[in-house]
Design a protein around this motif. Structure first.
Motif, PDB file in Angstrom:
ATOM      1  N   LEU A 103       0.817  -1.212   0.000  1.00  0.00           N
ATOM      2  CA  LEU A 103       0.000   0.000   0.000  1.00  0.00           C
ATOM      3  C   LEU A 103       0.849   1.260   0.000  1.00  0.00           C
ATOM      4  CD1 LEU A 103      -2.797  -0.970   2.568  1.00  0.00           C
ATOM      5  CD2 LEU A 103      -2.736  -1.374   0.105  1.00  0.00           C
ATOM      6  N   ALA A 104       2.154   1.080  -0.013  1.00  0.00           N
ATOM      7  CA  ALA A 104       3.028   2.258   0.003  1.00  0.00           C
ATOM      8  C   ALA A 104       2.829   3.075  -1.264  1.00  0.00           C
ATOM      9  CB  ALA A 104       4.488   1.824   0.140  1.00  0.00           C
ATOM     10  N   GLY A 105       2.904   4.366  -1.117  1.00  0.00           N
ATOM     11  CA  GLY A 105       2.756   5.265  -2.262  1.00  0.00           C
ATOM     12  C   GLY A 105       1.330   5.413  -2.710  1.00  0.00           C
ATOM     13  N   THR A 106       0.375   5.276  -1.732  1.00  0.00           N
ATOM     14  CA  THR A 106      -1.048   5.428  -2.086  1.00  0.00           C
ATOM     15  C   THR A 106      -1.280   6.836  -2.598  1.00  0.00           C
ATOM     16  OG1 THR A 106      -1.721   3.819  -0.425  1.00  0.00           O
ATOM     17  CG2 THR A 106      -3.393   5.399  -1.184  1.00  0.00           C
ATOM     18  N   THR A 107      -1.953   6.897  -3.728  1.00  0.00           N
ATOM     19  CA  THR A 107      -2.201   8.216  -4.338  1.00  0.00           C
ATOM     20  C   THR A 107      -3.665   8.617  -4.251  1.00  0.00           C
ATOM     21  OG1 THR A 107      -2.505   7.156  -6.474  1.00  0.00           O
ATOM     22  CG2 THR A 107      -0.274   7.964  -5.955  1.00  0.00           C
ATOM     23  N   ALA A 108      -4.568   7.621  -4.038  1.00  0.00           N
ATOM     24  CA  ALA A 108      -5.987   7.979  -3.979  1.00  0.00           C
ATOM     25  C   ALA A 108      -6.766   6.897  -3.247  1.00  0.00           C
ATOM     26  CB  ALA A 108      -6.564   8.153  -5.377  1.00  0.00           C
TER      27      ALA A 108
ATOM     28  N   SER B 183      -9.343  13.127   3.097  1.00  0.00           N
ATOM     29  CA  SER B 183      -7.918  13.143   3.466  1.00  0.00           C
ATOM     30  C   SER B 183      -7.422  11.709   3.493  1.00  0.00           C
ATOM     31  CB  SER B 183      -7.709  13.811   4.832  1.00  0.00           C
ATOM     32  OG  SER B 183      -8.269  13.023   5.871  1.00  0.00           O
ATOM     33  N   ILE B 184      -6.098  11.549   3.216  1.00  0.00           N
ATOM     34  CA  ILE B 184      -5.478  10.212   3.196  1.00  0.00           C
ATOM     35  C   ILE B 184      -4.214  10.300   4.026  1.00  0.00           C
ATOM     36  CG2 ILE B 184      -4.453   8.413   1.759  1.00  0.00           C
ATOM     37  CD1 ILE B 184      -6.094   9.558  -0.590  1.00  0.00           C
ATOM     38  N   THR B 185      -3.969   9.274   4.837  1.00  0.00           N
ATOM     39  CA  THR B 185      -2.736   9.218   5.628  1.00  0.00           C
ATOM     40  C   THR B 185      -2.091   7.864   5.412  1.00  0.00           C
ATOM     41  OG1 THR B 185      -3.660  10.703   7.319  1.00  0.00           O
ATOM     42  CG2 THR B 185      -1.775   9.355   7.968  1.00  0.00           C
ATOM     43  N   GLN B 186      -0.806   7.907   4.989  1.00  0.00           N
ATOM     44  CA  GLN B 186      -0.050   6.670   4.797  1.00  0.00           C
ATOM     45  C   GLN B 186       0.522   6.281   6.143  1.00  0.00           C
ATOM     46  OE1 GLN B 186       0.734   5.142   1.406  1.00  0.00           O
ATOM     47  NE2 GLN B 186       0.912   3.467   2.905  1.00  0.00           N
ATOM     48  N   VAL B 187      -0.078   5.287   6.784  1.00  0.00           N
ATOM     49  CA  VAL B 187       0.386   4.866   8.096  1.00  0.00           C
ATOM     50  C   VAL B 187       1.598   3.966   7.982  1.00  0.00           C
ATOM     51  CG1 VAL B 187      -0.263   3.688  10.228  1.00  0.00           C
ATOM     52  CG2 VAL B 187      -1.950   5.076   9.024  1.00  0.00           C
ATOM     53  N   SER B 188       1.552   3.012   7.025  1.00  0.00           N
ATOM     54  CA  SER B 188       2.653   2.066   6.801  1.00  0.00           C
ATOM     55  C   SER B 188       2.426   1.434   5.446  1.00  0.00           C
ATOM     56  CB  SER B 188       2.661   0.994   7.900  1.00  0.00           C
ATOM     57  OG  SER B 188       1.545   0.144   7.755  1.00  0.00           O
ATOM     58  N   PRO B 189       3.362   0.642   4.954  1.00  0.00           N
ATOM     59  CA  PRO B 189       3.152  -0.024   3.651  1.00  0.00           C
ATOM     60  C   PRO B 189       1.941  -0.949   3.660  1.00  0.00           C
ATOM     61  CG  PRO B 189       5.472  -0.078   4.246  1.00  0.00           C
ATOM     62  CD  PRO B 189       4.764   0.439   5.434  1.00  0.00           C
ATOM     63  N   THR B 190       1.437  -1.258   4.890  1.00  0.00           N
ATOM     64  CA  THR B 190       0.303  -2.185   4.932  1.00  0.00           C
ATOM     65  C   THR B 190      -0.970  -1.520   5.450  1.00  0.00           C
ATOM     66  OG1 THR B 190       0.909  -2.887   7.163  1.00  0.00           O
ATOM     67  CG2 THR B 190       1.836  -4.154   5.313  1.00  0.00           C
ATOM     68  N   GLN B 191      -0.908  -0.211   5.772  1.00  0.00           N
ATOM     69  CA  GLN B 191      -2.082   0.423   6.368  1.00  0.00           C
ATOM     70  C   GLN B 191      -2.193   1.873   5.953  1.00  0.00           C
ATOM     71  OE1 GLN B 191      -2.534   1.284  10.748  1.00  0.00           O
ATOM     72  NE2 GLN B 191      -3.795  -0.608  10.568  1.00  0.00           N
ATOM     73  N   VAL B 192      -3.424   2.214   5.567  1.00  0.00           N
ATOM     74  CA  VAL B 192      -3.724   3.583   5.152  1.00  0.00           C
ATOM     75  C   VAL B 192      -5.027   3.991   5.839  1.00  0.00           C
ATOM     76  CG1 VAL B 192      -4.361   5.088   3.232  1.00  0.00           C
ATOM     77  CG2 VAL B 192      -2.575   3.351   2.937  1.00  0.00           C
ATOM     78  N   THR B 193      -5.088   5.251   6.327  1.00  0.00           N
ATOM     79  CA  THR B 193      -6.354   5.775   6.859  1.00  0.00           C
ATOM     80  C   THR B 193      -6.879   6.838   5.940  1.00  0.00           C
ATOM     81  OG1 THR B 193      -5.245   7.445   8.211  1.00  0.00           O
ATOM     82  CG2 THR B 193      -5.682   5.312   9.249  1.00  0.00           C
ATOM     83  N   ALA B 194      -8.222   6.947   5.907  1.00  0.00           N
ATOM     84  CA  ALA B 194      -8.834   7.947   5.044  1.00  0.00           C
ATOM     85  C   ALA B 194     -10.127   8.417   5.689  1.00  0.00           C
ATOM     86  CB  ALA B 194      -9.123   7.357   3.667  1.00  0.00           C
ATOM     87  N   VAL B 195     -10.543   9.633   5.374  1.00  0.00           N
ATOM     88  CA  VAL B 195     -11.786  10.199   5.897  1.00  0.00           C
ATOM     89  C   VAL B 195     -12.820  10.186   4.792  1.00  0.00           C
ATOM     90  CG1 VAL B 195     -12.891  12.224   6.874  1.00  0.00           C
ATOM     91  CG2 VAL B 195     -10.550  11.630   7.549  1.00  0.00           C
ATOM     92  N   SER B 196     -13.965   9.574   5.098  1.00  0.00           N
ATOM     93  CA  SER B 196     -14.983   9.395   4.062  1.00  0.00           C
ATOM     94  C   SER B 196     -15.601  10.717   3.660  1.00  0.00           C
ATOM     95  CB  SER B 196     -16.069   8.444   4.550  1.00  0.00           C
ATOM     96  OG  SER B 196     -16.765   9.033   5.636  1.00  0.00           O
ATOM     97  N   PRO B 197     -15.922  10.850   2.370  1.00  0.00           N
ATOM     98  CA  PRO B 197     -16.697  12.009   1.931  1.00  0.00           C
ATOM     99  C   PRO B 197     -18.179  11.738   2.217  1.00  0.00           C
ATOM    100  CG  PRO B 197     -16.278  10.610   0.070  1.00  0.00           C
ATOM    101  CD  PRO B 197     -15.599   9.957   1.242  1.00  0.00           C
ATOM    102  N   SER B 198     -19.030  12.679   1.946  1.00  0.00           N
ATOM    103  CA  SER B 198     -20.464  12.431   2.100  1.00  0.00           C
ATOM    104  C   SER B 198     -20.924  11.449   1.052  1.00  0.00           C
ATOM    105  CB  SER B 198     -21.229  13.748   1.966  1.00  0.00           C
ATOM    106  OG  SER B 198     -21.011  14.318   0.696  1.00  0.00           O
ATOM    107  N   GLY B 199     -22.012  10.769   1.364  1.00  0.00           N
ATOM    108  CA  GLY B 199     -22.495   9.779   0.410  1.00  0.00           C
ATOM    109  C   GLY B 199     -23.783   9.161   0.888  1.00  0.00           C
TER     110      GLY B 199
END
Length: 621
Positions: free
Chosen positions: A23-28, A38-54
């Motif tokens: 998951l390293a180098g996540t772009t979207a 927003s996207i946060t690269q936590v580690s090569p195996t974990q990424v956090t993101a904040v959901s948009p409305s939907g």
């Protein structure tokens, strides 16, 4: 690729974690077609993101330089909405399980009570239950629910302190209930009150929760426990006493003087703490026996006639059956020289009226019912009949023998015995017809007459001799041998128990005491000069003797048959004497002074009333 959480609010803002490899180098990160805010690269195996409305279910994808992942499902959830709480208040200690009603509760994770949180149990999308946590302080806090869809609106919840009960007034009341009460304390808002676990009614609490009023329920006579229950808990208890409703059974006597002062006894039940009224006027000296089944007291003054008697306790009121009759006690005095009878109120010792009768009235007597008086008119050889209600002479005077003097009436009121001093006879009048039904020869110059309490005998003094004749009232014949007493016997009175007759011996200055069982003289008492009239107190303890020649009254102690104290000075030439039924006063007719002396039998002090001319005989009604 796992995603957590896999659902979030339709308004967006949910922080999700995506876990995988490379998951390293996540772009979207996209939620459906919309990019994460927003996207946060936590580690090569974990990424956090904040959901948009939907809305609805969308696929979440992650893109790196190496490509895009397959979509994983994410569900947009509406935020929860609170409609109501099953209970909006409770104890500060918490612990109550309440229901929360609303919408979108299926993902509920927390229920917030102010600053304290609790984990709910999801029952359905519209219902959760939760155990209320302890509160920080008494007062109102906001309650909200947190779900995957967000935080709900808030509703108020009130933490209530444990109620405390301080005072109760009154502390007793009727067992039938209905007693208004006031209770003071603290934390009384929303209170229910019970008496031995039975709810009181009409509870009203003041805004500060420091006092309340209500009405007691019915309860069994005896001690009761009073407690206050609120949302904050159950108070300490206060004592209360249920008092049984009083019952009144009998009153004795049922009549007495309108001036009051009649001692009475009342029986019944639940009389503890009783007050007694006669026509709403309180009786005095009330004493109740320990069992509450009887009481004694003294009547107040009252208007002549019927009176309603009521007993009132903390348990209620009761009316005495039959009530009480106030009698206007009157002293009737014959005025020998004005041919009248004076009527004196014993309440005020004033002359109420004067009644015209026959010539030279002398002796008189009143029927046991106090409805009629019979007057011997010695100068007319007749007997006048007075209606004591109207205080008028009724009908034609009844002709009897010459110079009638003494009058005696049987206890049943059926017969009147008249001594004819100018003859040797006694005339017997039927009160039913007011006619002479027989004439009895008794002896020389009969003067005084007295009937035994059982009505079986009449004792007649023979002033022309030294004897007393005894008449059998059943046969109207003289029985036995005349009883020898002193010289010129005049007055005679019999003790209330019927055991003795006291005879005044005018020319001997003595009083003879006759034992009525044997008809023998058992004692002779020296009194004043020319004793004439004699009256015995209702309790039988004293005899009052008028001393015609000395203007005094001697008082005899009937237990010892001795004169007690100094003779009481009254008016000149006292003749008749009458004693009130309560024994408190003796009325003496003073012919030479044209007065009536009133003797207070407690002190033996006399006062005087001006009556008619030549007062002679006295009778009390």
């Amino acid at each position: 690729m796992p995603i957590s959480p896999n659902r979030g609010s339709t308004s967006g803002g949910t922080l999700v974690t995506l876990t995988g490899s490379n998951l390293a180098g996540t772009t979207a990160v996209k939620f459906g077609t919309k990019s994460a805010t927003s996207i946060t690269q936590v580690s090569p195996t974990q990424v956090t993101a904040v959901s948009p409305s939907g809305a609805g279910s969308v696929g979440v994808t992650l893109t790196t330089l190496g490509g895009t992942t397959a979509p994983v499902p994410f569900l947009y959830v509406d935020p929860p909405y609170l409609c109501s709480l099953s209970t909006a208040s409770g104890p500060l200690a918490g612990g109550a399980v309440i229901a929360v009603n609303g919408t979108d509760f299926s993902t509920a994770t927390s229920v917030q009570f102010g600053t304290h949180a609790a984990v709910p149990t999801v029952v359905s999308d519209r219902l959760i239950s939760v155990t209320v946590p302890a509160g920080a302080a008494v007062g109102v806090v906001a309650v909200s629910v947190t779900t995957a869809g967000g935080i709900s609106n808030s509703l108020p919840y009130t933490y209530v302190g444990v109620p405390a009960a301080t005072t109760l007034s009154p502390t007793s009341g009727t067992s039938s209930g209905g007693t208004a009460f006031t209770l003071t304390g603290s934390n009384l808002q929303g209170a229910a009150v019970t008496f031995n676990a039975v709810p009181a009614t009409a509870i009203t609490v003041n805004p500060s929760g420091t006092s309340l009023t209500g009405t007691t329920p019915a309860g069994a006579a005896g001690a009761a426990t009073v407690q206050v229950t609120t949302a904050g808990g159950i108070s300490n208890s206060l004592p209360y006493t249920y008092v049984g409703v009083p019952a009144a059974t009998t009153l004795s006597p049922t009549s007495g003087t309108s001036s009051g002062g009649t001692a009475f006894t009342l029986t019944g039940s639940n009389l503890q703490g009783a007050a007694v009224t006669f026509n709403a006027v309180p009786a005095t000296a009330i004493t109740v026996n320990p069992g509450g089944t009887s009481l004694t007291g003294t009547t107040p003054a009252g208007a002549p006639g019927a009176a309603t008697v009521q007993v009132t306790t903390g348990g209620g009121s009761a009316t005495v059956p039959g009530g009480f009759t106030y009698i206007l006690r009157r002293a009737y005095v014959t005025n020998a020289f004005s041919n009248t009878v004076s009527v004196i109120s014993t309440a005020t010792n004033t002359v109420l009226t004067s009644i015209n009768v026959g010539t030279n009235p002398s002796g008189m007597a009143v029927t046991p019912s106090s409805t009629r008086a019979y007057v011997a008119n010695s100068g007319a050889s007749t007997v006048s009949v007075i209606n004591t209600t109207a205080n008028t002479a009724t009908g034609t005077p009844i002709t009897v023998g010459t110079n009638p003097r003494g009058v005696g009436i049987t206890p049943d009121g059926a017969q009147v015995y008249i001594t004819n001093n100018g003859f040797t006879t006694v005339s017997v009048i039927s009160t039913a017809t007011n006619t002479v039904v027989t004439t009895i020869t008794v002896g020389t110059n009969p003067y005084g007459v007295a009937i035994t309490p059982d009505g079986t005998r009449a004792y007649v003094t023979l002033s022309g001799s030294t004897t007393v004749s005894v008449i059998n009232t059943a046969t109207n014949t003289v029985t036995g041998t005349p009883i020898t007493v002193g010289t010129s016997p005049r007055g005679v009175a019999i003790t209330p128990d019927g055991t003795r007759a006291y005879v005044t011996n005018f020319s001997s200055g003595t009083v003879s005491v006759i034992n009525t069982a044997t008809n023998t003289v058992t004692g002779t008492i020296t009194v004043g000069t020319n004793p004439f009239g004699v009256g015995i107190t209702p309790d039988g303890t004293r005899a009052y003797v008028t001393n015609n020649g000395s203007g005094t009254v001697s008082v005899i102690n009937t237990a010892t048959n001795t004169v007690t104290g100094t003779p009481i000075t009254v008016g000149l030439t006292p003749f008749g004497v009458g004693i009130t039924p309560d024994g408190t006063r003796a009325y003496v007719a003073n012919q030479g002074a044209n007065t009536v002396s009133v003797i207070d039998t407690a002190t033996n002090i006399a006062s005087a009333i001006t009556a008619g001319t030549g007062p002679f005989g006295v009778a009390i009604a």
